[in-house]
Motif scaffolding. Structure first.
Motif, PDB file in Angstrom:
ATOM      1  N   UNK A  34       9.289  41.318  26.531  1.00 46.27           N
ATOM      2  CA  UNK A  34       7.940  40.961  26.112  1.00 46.27           C
ATOM      3  C   UNK A  34       7.717  39.456  26.284  1.00 46.27           C
ATOM      4  N   UNK A  35       6.518  39.122  26.706  1.00 50.07           N
ATOM      5  CA  UNK A  35       6.086  37.725  26.823  1.00 50.07           C
ATOM      6  C   UNK A  35       4.884  37.554  25.905  1.00 50.07           C
ATOM      7  N   UNK A  36       4.957  36.597  24.987  1.00 49.72           N
ATOM      8  CA  UNK A  36       3.864  36.330  24.057  1.00 49.72           C
ATOM      9  C   UNK A  36       3.021  35.170  24.571  1.00 49.72           C
ATOM     10  N   UNK A  37       1.712  35.345  24.559  1.00 49.97           N
ATOM     11  CA  UNK A  37       0.792  34.309  24.988  1.00 49.97           C
ATOM     12  C   UNK A  37      -0.559  34.540  24.324  1.00 49.97           C
ATOM     13  N   UNK A  38      -1.406  33.522  24.345  1.00 47.63           N
ATOM     14  CA  UNK A  38      -2.734  33.713  23.769  1.00 47.63           C
ATOM     15  C   UNK A  38      -3.728  34.239  24.804  1.00 47.63           C
ATOM     16  N   UNK A  39      -3.414  34.083  26.101  1.00 47.58           N
ATOM     17  CA  UNK A  39      -4.238  34.667  27.157  1.00 47.58           C
ATOM     18  C   UNK A  39      -3.410  34.836  28.429  1.00 47.58           C
ATOM     19  N   UNK A  40      -3.744  35.878  29.187  1.00 51.77           N
ATOM     20  CA  UNK A  40      -3.032  36.127  30.430  1.00 51.77           C
ATOM     21  C   UNK A  40      -3.608  35.243  31.540  1.00 51.77           C
ATOM     22  N   UNK A  41      -2.708  34.639  32.311  1.00 53.50           N
ATOM     23  CA  UNK A  41      -3.087  33.756  33.408  1.00 53.50           C
ATOM     24  C   UNK A  41      -2.230  34.095  34.626  1.00 53.50           C
ATOM     25  N   UNK A  42      -2.391  33.318  35.694  1.00 57.65           N
ATOM     26  CA  UNK A  42      -1.529  33.499  36.864  1.00 57.65           C
ATOM     27  C   UNK A  42      -0.074  33.249  36.497  1.00 57.65           C
ATOM     28  N   UNK A  43       0.149  32.293  35.598  1.00 59.72           N
ATOM     29  CA  UNK A  43       1.519  32.011  35.153  1.00 59.72           C
ATOM     30  C   UNK A  43       2.121  33.243  34.474  1.00 59.72           C
ATOM     31  N   UNK A  44       1.311  33.962  33.717  1.00 61.00           N
ATOM     32  CA  UNK A  44       1.777  35.185  33.067  1.00 61.00           C
ATOM     33  C   UNK A  44       2.206  36.207  34.108  1.00 61.00           C
ATOM     34  N   UNK A  45       1.407  36.349  35.153  1.00 61.98           N
ATOM     35  CA  UNK A  45       1.755  37.283  36.225  1.00 61.98           C
ATOM     36  C   UNK A  45       3.066  36.886  36.897  1.00 61.98           C
ATOM     37  N   UNK A  46       3.263  35.591  37.107  1.00 61.45           N
ATOM     38  CA  UNK A  46       4.499  35.097  37.715  1.00 61.45           C
ATOM     39  C   UNK A  46       5.699  35.410  36.835  1.00 61.45           C
ATOM     40  N   UNK A  47       5.555  35.209  35.532  1.00 64.74           N
ATOM     41  CA  UNK A  47       6.636  35.507  34.579  1.00 64.74           C
ATOM     42  C   UNK A  47       6.976  36.998  34.626  1.00 64.74           C
ATOM     43  N   UNK A  48       5.955  37.850  34.624  1.00 65.97           N
ATOM     44  CA  UNK A  48       6.185  39.291  34.685  1.00 65.97           C
ATOM     45  C   UNK A  48       6.875  39.698  35.988  1.00 65.97           C
ATOM     46  N   UNK A  68      -0.804  39.512  23.703  1.00 66.85           N
ATOM     47  CA  UNK A  68      -1.757  38.429  23.439  1.00 66.85           C
ATOM     48  C   UNK A  68      -2.193  38.438  21.977  1.00 66.85           C
ATOM     49  N   UNK A  69      -1.454  39.143  21.142  1.00 69.05           N
ATOM     50  CA  UNK A  69      -1.793  39.275  19.722  1.00 69.05           C
ATOM     51  C   UNK A  69      -1.189  38.181  18.860  1.00 69.05           C
ATOM     52  N   UNK A  70      -1.046  36.985  19.400  1.00 64.00           N
ATOM     53  CA  UNK A  70      -0.441  35.908  18.626  1.00 64.00           C
ATOM     54  C   UNK A  70      -1.260  34.629  18.836  1.00 64.00           C
ATOM     55  N   UNK A  71      -1.529  33.940  17.747  1.00 63.91           N
ATOM     56  CA  UNK A  71      -2.244  32.665  17.793  1.00 63.91           C
ATOM     57  C   UNK A  71      -1.204  31.568  17.973  1.00 63.91           C
ATOM     58  N   UNK A  72      -1.227  30.906  19.125  1.00 64.03           N
ATOM     59  CA  UNK A  72      -0.196  29.909  19.392  1.00 64.03           C
ATOM     60  C   UNK A  72      -0.752  28.486  19.424  1.00 64.03           C
ATOM     61  N   UNK A  79       5.073  30.893  15.218  1.00 61.75           N
ATOM     62  CA  UNK A  79       4.174  32.047  15.333  1.00 61.75           C
ATOM     63  C   UNK A  79       4.776  33.112  16.258  1.00 61.75           C
ATOM     64  N   UNK A  80       5.342  32.676  17.368  1.00 68.69           N
ATOM     65  CA  UNK A  80       5.979  33.622  18.283  1.00 68.69           C
ATOM     66  C   UNK A  80       7.202  34.239  17.609  1.00 68.69           C
ATOM     67  N   UNK A 112       7.908  23.976  16.290  1.00 70.44           N
ATOM     68  CA  UNK A 112       8.690  25.095  15.777  1.00 70.44           C
ATOM     69  C   UNK A 112       9.545  25.667  16.885  1.00 70.44           C
ATOM     70  N   UNK A 113      10.357  26.630  16.570  1.00 71.10           N
ATOM     71  CA  UNK A 113      11.210  27.264  17.560  1.00 71.10           C
ATOM     72  C   UNK A 113      11.287  28.755  17.271  1.00 71.10           C
ATOM     73  N   UNK A 114      10.851  29.538  18.251  1.00 68.84           N
ATOM     74  CA  UNK A 114      10.888  30.992  18.080  1.00 68.84           C
ATOM     75  C   UNK A 114      12.313  31.471  17.843  1.00 68.84           C
TER      76      UNK A 114
END
Length: 130
Positions: A34-48, A68-72, A79-80, A112-114
């Motif tokens: 799982x990858x946590x983010x506040x919005x999906x971007x091209x970077x998210x696609x690259x990570x996936x 995308x269910x986390x406020x970062x 938070x993550x 902080x540190x997840x």
């Protein structure tokens, strides 16, 4: 063994994914990425895509998930970390494997540190990969 692997796009998170894949193979387990983010971007696609490549190389048939269910905006690491723990409880993971970059004291205080949040909770066994 049901293993959760949160990834953030860093090299250490992909080393953690490789470690978790081998661990799952050795102990006849499963891996959930799982990858946590506040919005999906091209970077998210690259990570996936990179995660999918690691999983394919290890012969694991699993699709990386994006949450995308986390406020970062404030203390994103904490938070993550809390979101990871919520997922552990909701889905019953036996183990978490995650990377940690080894940030400095000031950075941890501000962001902080997840990994530290999950580790200090003592709710689930955790393997930290540098």
């Amino acid at each position: 063994m049901h293993i959760l692997v949160p990834i953030d796009g860093s090299d250490c998170s992909f080393r953690a994914l490789e470690f978790a894949a081998k661990m799952a193979d050795r102990y006849d387990g499963s891996v959930h990425v799982v990858h946590f983010t506040d919005e999906e971007t091209e970077a998210t696609d690259t990570i996936k895509q990179r995660a999918r490549s690691v999983l394919d190389a290890q012969g694991i048939d699993a699709d990386p998930e994006v949450s995308t269910d986390v406020d970062i905006e404030f203390r994103p690491g904490d938070r993550v970390g809390d979101a990871i723990l919520d997922l552990v409880e909701a889905d019953g993971y036996d183990h978490v494997v995650m990377g940690h970059k080894g940030s400095g004291t000031v950075e941890r205080a501000i962001l902080g540190s997840a990994a530290e949040t999950v580790l200090r909770s003592e709710r689930v066994p955790v393997t930290i990969i540098p």
